[in-house]
Design an enzyme around this catalytic site. Sequence first.
Site, PDB file in Angstrom:
ATOM      1  N   CYS A 257       0.803  -1.223   0.000  1.00 19.42           N
ATOM      2  CA  CYS A 257       0.000   0.000   0.000  1.00 19.42           C
ATOM      3  C   CYS A 257       0.839   1.277   0.000  1.00 19.42           C
ATOM      4  O   CYS A 257       0.292   2.363  -0.208  1.00 19.42           O
ATOM      5  CB  CYS A 257      -0.925   0.007   1.208  1.00 19.42           C
ATOM      6  N   HIS A 336      12.644   1.187   5.034  1.00 20.60           N
ATOM      7  CA  HIS A 336      12.442  -0.230   4.708  1.00 20.60           C
ATOM      8  C   HIS A 336      12.949  -1.084   5.874  1.00 20.60           C
ATOM      9  O   HIS A 336      14.109  -1.000   6.259  1.00 20.60           O
ATOM     10  CB  HIS A 336      13.199  -0.589   3.426  1.00 20.60           C
ATOM     11  N   HIS A 420      -2.024  19.763   6.996  1.00 17.56           N
ATOM     12  CA  HIS A 420      -2.911  18.675   6.584  1.00 17.56           C
ATOM     13  C   HIS A 420      -2.161  17.343   6.650  1.00 17.56           C
ATOM     14  O   HIS A 420      -0.957  17.281   6.365  1.00 17.56           O
ATOM     15  CB  HIS A 420      -3.442  18.906   5.163  1.00 17.56           C
ATOM     16  N   HIS A 424      -2.580   6.818   5.225  1.00 15.49           N
ATOM     17  CA  HIS A 424      -3.145   5.696   4.485  1.00 15.49           C
ATOM     18  C   HIS A 424      -4.305   5.069   5.242  1.00 15.49           C
ATOM     19  O   HIS A 424      -4.169   4.652   6.398  1.00 15.49           O
ATOM     20  CB  HIS A 424      -2.058   4.654   4.229  1.00 15.49           C
ATOM     21  N   ASN A 457     -10.469   0.643   1.884  1.00 15.33           N
ATOM     22  CA  ASN A 457      -9.019   0.635   1.695  1.00 15.33           C
ATOM     23  C   ASN A 457      -8.739   0.415   0.212  1.00 15.33           C
ATOM     24  O   ASN A 457      -8.812  -0.706  -0.291  1.00 15.33           O
ATOM     25  CB  ASN A 457      -8.385  -0.468   2.542  1.00 15.33           C
TER      26      ASN A 457
END
Length: 539
Positions: A257, A336, A420, A424, A457
């Site tokens: 995602c 990562h 703002h 996700h 989602n």
Amino acid sequence: MGNLCSSRGTAAAMAATAQTTTTTQPFAPAPARAPARLPDFTQSVKLKYVKLGYHYLITHGAYLAVLPLPGFVAAHLSTFTLRDLADLWLHLQYNLVSVLACSALLVAACTAYLLTRPRPVYLVDFACYKPDDARRCSRARFMDCTEKLGTFTDDNVAFQRRIVERSGLGEDTYLPEAVLNLPPNPSMANARREAETVMFGALDQLFAKTGVRPKDIGILVVNCSLFNPTPSLASMVVNHYKLRGNILSYNLGGMGCSAGLIAVDLAKDLLRVHPNTYAVVISMENITLNWYFGNDRSMLVSNCLFRMGGAAILLSNRRSAHRRSKYQLVHTVRTHKGADDSAFGCVYQQQDEDGKTGVSLSKDLMAIAGGALKTNITTLGPLVLPVSEQLLFFATLAAKKLFNAKVKPYIPDFKLAFEHFCIHAGGRAVLDKMESSLQLSEWHMEPSRMTLNRFGNTSSSSLWYELAYAEAKGRIKKGDRTWQIAFGSGFKCNSAVWRALRSVNPARESDMAGNPWADEIHRFPVPVPKVSTIDPTTD
């Protein structure tokens, strides 16, 4: 009643004792007065205003320090006479070589800076795909299809019902035709049809609202995690729009995602070495071939949350694009955690014991996401936080490390860095965790929660539905900073920071073209209870 009488008797006895004491000791000294206490400033002064004043003082301290300088300069210049100016001119004439050398050095330095500085990357505009009403899937319809499918046990049907009732999803999300059919008919042809519908639907709106021709596109990046056919999705776009032969096309797969921000970061790097061009980023996910029909609960959660959607984004490094663009890309930060085995396997596509393929979500997902977020904001913080917040953070860190002081680690106030937040919309638990971790208000979380409620989602494209919500609400003003943050398999946490180049006016038709909220923003926000029972009569 007995207790009441007993209490009255005790009170009377105490009164009599007090009267006797007063009679026998008429000249008893007055009781000593308690020492005066200082007022409790924590009650009389709101600490948030003290912190706000500290923030402004530190942030604008340099300006305050040089504020008297123009007055001193003006006072000094007022004492200049014509003779002083003549002497200055003669001095410059005698040192002409030095003046010319300094001027040439200054011009060379400015030229070198202009030639070597990174090219600014502008977000000209973006469009989000909104499926037809025929693809609408209410929660009752989802459960009806789940029950009639016949592949799930009764316990797992009830499990999915509980997940949906607590998910934060509303009644107007979308699923592809192949999933809603009874029986479902997932196939490569239907998966291609879904991909084409989403990608071309978003791109048609993007080209129409920007006026950019497909032939002008020099860079194309498409990301879709779970559907990677041959030819690729990027090649499908090139073929459909007949893009030019020397286009730089990339297809990102399996990156979860957060791949949308990875695609933006890749496009940014390409734009900085290929001048005067446009780049298109397409972010989407494909549901048709990735619906899980087994009974492993760790894989059933995806069925309850993921829905159909996609977005197309137009980026450019052209100087002429500045005046027509909505945003400028300020920072991208990628984290990562794949070197850690638990992080690597917390979102994992695999087959269950019956050979049915799905995506398994680990119970440790939220803890791993929290660690990835911490690493990401540790890198992002010094780039975006005001000096006042950085000083407080390092002061508490130094007190803890150097003096072993028992102080809580200071959590920077990112609301001082951004107006703002686009987080996700992975699920209600993700949003709740982010709200508490970053100490955000309901207003800041509204775009993410309403996107989850209205569209579900939609994977990597959810960030753009959230930004579109903020635009439709008229929240985006010139100079505002927006933080997009996403999590993905691997495990990754990625951020992008945008600065608004102009205000977005929801009353202007050109600003709202391609905005999926344009015709219904008046209905939002809507209340989203912690548990919302599914009404079987809902269509």
